[in-house]
Scaffold this active site. Structure first.
Site, PDB file in Angstrom:
ATOM      1  N   GLY A   4     -50.726   1.511 -15.237  1.00 18.07           N
ATOM      2  CA  GLY A   4     -50.401   1.233 -13.843  1.00 18.07           C
ATOM      3  C   GLY A   4     -48.979   0.713 -13.701  1.00 18.07           C
ATOM      4  O   GLY A   4     -48.351   0.271 -14.673  1.00 18.07           O
ATOM      5  N   CYS A   5     -48.473   0.753 -12.486  1.00 12.34           N
ATOM      6  CA  CYS A   5     -47.084   0.354 -12.263  1.00 12.34           C
ATOM      7  C   CYS A   5     -46.889  -1.134 -12.534  1.00 12.34           C
ATOM      8  O   CYS A   5     -45.981  -1.523 -13.291  1.00 12.34           O
ATOM      9  CB  CYS A   5     -46.651   0.725 -10.849  1.00 12.34           C
ATOM     10  SG  CYS A   5     -47.741   0.146  -9.540  1.00 12.34           S
TER      11      CYS A   5
END
Lengths: 345, 345, 345, 345
Positions: free
Chosen positions: B148-149
């Site tokens: 995920g970012c």
């Protein structure tokens, strides 16, 4: 009532002029500027063209302190430390929006501001103008040290828990974010549009001059408090501050007990609004107003409390808080001239 | 090499298409969309009009898994948990950009995502694609769970200290800020321009689904780690993440020792850049690139370490990290197709 | 005085509530919403939490028209054409902020709005509420058609020259630019932050429904006027309109004669400010205010006149102009409740 | 091939460095700066830290003109007029991104730029580098005058109709809007974030130095053309130009005939994309690319043609157009190093 604004061409000064212009008790406003005296304010800021005309005046402290009822100093750091002694002792009350009179310990000021401090007798007289926590002393004050923008957001968020001794002394972290107007109106590379827009910046890590101001007030509330971690970021917007605050508690509280602690202090305060459980404010909730909105919760996993405190940095963080202080000093209703609701969208 | 992108019309998908289009090893790109099959991609995104034409294809897993060499899943949560089983076991390698395959513990996924988890046999096969920390396993993987970012920014910032056991287990706080593109391309009230611009918002306080992903990796590095405090904010900009990370250390380190700990891990990594003492990155330093830039310092007053980690959320936080993983799987030079410098201003 | 706002949850409605809340003559404000009746307004817009509470009310036209003194309709196109007939004929004055009552020719309305027009007897009674040009008729009106945002900026910029017959009939071009709030509060792909920010868009080329409104008023001033070219663009900001207007003159004017023509009409108008030669306004000069600022010049090379007219689209382009109309109808001083200076920065 | 960039620290220079760094034919890049020689480029722009290091070099024209193959001048107005004579006549080709070599008539340059012009023999040799219209002369050029950002957008939008003699000579109006990066990297009050954000400004009304550049090229296409009206606005975004162009035609055209006129000229051009009927570009459609996108229509009511032309001002309006010119001079495929698709969102 006659008001004077020194440093009227800065962002704090412009907002003061707008607010005082709408204040029912103010009958005259005189603007002062050492660098632009003689210029027409409306030529510099066409926003303000209209019925009135203001010529920027040279500073004549001896006259100002007798002719004016209240003098606002919206000047950069290092000015009011020199100017306040000349303006004191006359008829006028003084409200200083700069950091010069906030730190009681002159050597601490000099260490963080890297400038000479104001004389001790001035520092002793200056009352820290955080109305929600210092109302009585403000009402008797001749000189107000108007709080900094970040300290206002941080302290209103921390006050109830620290005052009640509920916070672990070494656990306070304030991660603060500000719109770019907080950096003032002088152009520089960090606030150049093409750099600052679509960008998120951190600055003055562990070195921001608002740190000792925050710690001084926390220590007054709870003498054993440890140094705080305080970070400041530049958000690509003009106005608004959010302080995201993390603390650990000395004892377990339920969400209700936590919220009640805040409401006990703020329910009678006209400008602090505490959110219901599950609701957190954004900066646009207070844009253009004197409000400080606060959301809070306990993380059951980590036992940490998260407090979210938002203000308009130019208003509750500067100009409108100064007017709130003026209202208190002159015993006007606290909200006089400050009634406008936030501007949305 | 033939690549397929499922969910090509989302922001992750668009960036994948742009990157693969410039990748020297990719000879064909097929775009898939269950909801818009039959439409011309260039009609939806005029940015992409030019020499090539892509018609969005219906998903036919049986054919895709044999015809394609690599399949990118740029789909919302809840899709690849269903789709990956059908795409596995053939010729194609699978790189999933969603959160579906990242959490090894199915019940934990279901708790935080509020959706059914992928089958355990899929979760077991999926390799967490954080190249700087997992390179060997990625090179052998058939299925990649692309990070995920927020976890990318947080974990690259925390990795060296946690891995070395230098961090107090209960001291980790990650205050994260993201541009609005992180919320995806579907319009909603929080991302409506008139609401999100000139605004700074906090969301999903203590409830963000990236929390278990961060903790899972931290536990792998250091099994005794406690739950972390992790907050997410929306910045009025399109791209970019900054994670401001606060930790306490188990032992005293000098600034040099601290920095050396990071350089030991990252000096050979092409996409992580550690700043010199006193320098901190802003998000525009990595805009449009696969870089993660890291600044750090110890506060001598509070003994806390502040780590600032920035990425482009759509690139190192999604699409370009996926291409970096593809390069590793297929044994291309790690930077292939990812050379572009950040775009400034 | 008792005011009602129908459609209070839209952007125009929110601004009306803020203004009326500060209006000294307003003693009560009731909010109406057909879709959200029963909800607490402050729950939807936390900006407005404070001393007052408003519950959104169901519309009961028969009661409203007798109980209220003034009703503001801040509704989408197609609503007030139906609603106004039910609200007319009682005690309450009606001020409609939508486009429904502006176009006198019902078939023209239907052609540009693609909706059924209001009954002719309503259209005949509705007075076009552009105070600077229609003051006497407004003072006698029962129903006001409050002007559109673009027409307000365009017409105030064009009025003096067209009224004097100085403009070549086929030469008018209005290139208009608006902040995104002009598109309303419903999220859509064009106003999604990640699309609209760092973007400049043109929309409804030659098809904007404000075209017939502009032409209708121009024809009243000068019957031989030809159709105008009018373009609208979306600026990545929330508020503000600039209309850049190009016209050719029938006869040669000096810069002084040009400026004098404008000052003749506007010098007594409290909300129109004409700039000195060489000075042109930007949208921030009127942000948060009811002002329209106008700059203008003649190009000696092309003989064209360029007129630059700026307003705050939600205020002079909607809510504050509606209050200005209310002041005229009820014979309050025209500036009552509208004194605030622009907000800067 | 060895390239040099003079004025590398400006926005045009930074983009040139990024593009040349990805250009397969470039083997070395040397950066020159008269004011910052000796400094490390990567210290000034941390975006560019990575494998390479560039020390800013002093200008030594005699060596540069023999050692380098191509020299880009990304300098402010008034520099290359002096520098080009010293760099000419050697081995290196010169591509000047400033306005100094664009205006053939020295007195016209001096009138609009308020600076001394380049020597006539330099002006005569300089070829106007608008590749879509001047390809053959560019291929033979030793010195290129790279077009201005506004002229690129305006001329690509006007070219087909003017060249075909279809435009009424006195009817051309170009209403241009630019992101703030067009004003360069030096901070000033107009580009200060707190002023420029949430603001829309007009500047240099009828006085912009790009006016004679546009008219010079139009006159080459159609000698009887009259002066044009050209306005420039500052949009609160970093990159992007939209030129909204209004013209009247000499004869009636259908929408198809109009569009065909454009496609006849641009269908073989790799970097100009003409939209289908009813579709108009926004600036984000070309962000980060060398494209110019054009939409157009005839208003049947006014008979005017509206042409909408968008570019990235730093790329097609400066750096990437310079690389396109370099490709043509050195007979590389025109798209070499320029393939990247626009960056979205």
């Amino acid at each position: 009532m006659k008001a004077g604004i020194v440093g009227a061409t800065g962002y704090g000064g412009i907002e003061l002029l707008r607010l005082l212009n709408n204040h029912p008790q103010i009958t005259s406003i005189t603007l002062y500027s050492s660098s632009q005296a003689g210029e027409k304010f409306e030529d510099i800021y066409p926003q303000f063209q209209g019925e009135q005309t203001h010529i920027l005046q040279d500073l004549v402290p001896d006259m100002m302190k007798e002719d004016l009822d209240v003098i606002f100093l919206a000047t950069p750091a290092g000015v009011s430390s020199q100017l306040t002694p000349k303006l004191q002792g006359g008829h006028a009350k003084i409200i200083d929006l700069s950091g010069d009179l906030r730190i009681k310990d002159a050597s601490l000021y000099e260490q963080w501001y890297n400038k000479g401090a104001a004389p001790n007798e001035v520092l002793e007289k200056a009352v820290y103008g955080l109305p929600e926590w210092n109302k009585e002393r403000i009402q008797d004050a001749d000189v107000i040290a108007n709080p900094g923008c970040f300290p206002t957001a941080a302290l209103l968020g921390l006050g109830p828990l620290v005052k009640e001794g509920l916070v672990k002394a070494d656990s306070i972290i304030v991660d603060a974010k500000s719109g770019v107007s907080g950096a003032g109106k002088n152009p520089n590379p960090l606030t150049h549009f093409a750099h600052a827009q679509e960008n998120f910046q951190i600055y003055k890590v562990n070195r921001h001059q608002h740190i000792p101001e925050i710690e001084q007030q926390l220590s007054e509330w709870y003498s054993d408090i440890d140094p705080v971690t305080f970070s400041t970021h530049l958000v690509p917007m003009t106005r608004g501050i959010m302080a995201t605050i993390y603390v650990q508690l000395n004892k377990n509280l339920t969400e209700d007990e936590l919220r009640n602690t805040f409401e006990r202090y703020y329910t009678t305060e006209p400008f602090v609004r505490v959110r219901e459980e599950g609701s957190f404010p954004c900066t646009k909730d207070v844009y253009g107003s004197n409000y400080c909105d606060i959301g809070l919760t306990i993380d059951t996993r980590t036992k940490r409390v998260t407090i979210v405190s938002v203000i308009d940095n130019l208003l509750k963080g500067a100009a409108s808080q100064a007017v709130q202080n003026m209202n208190l000093i002159f015993q006007y209703e606290e909200k006089t001239g400050l009634s406008p609701l936030p501007v949305y969208p």
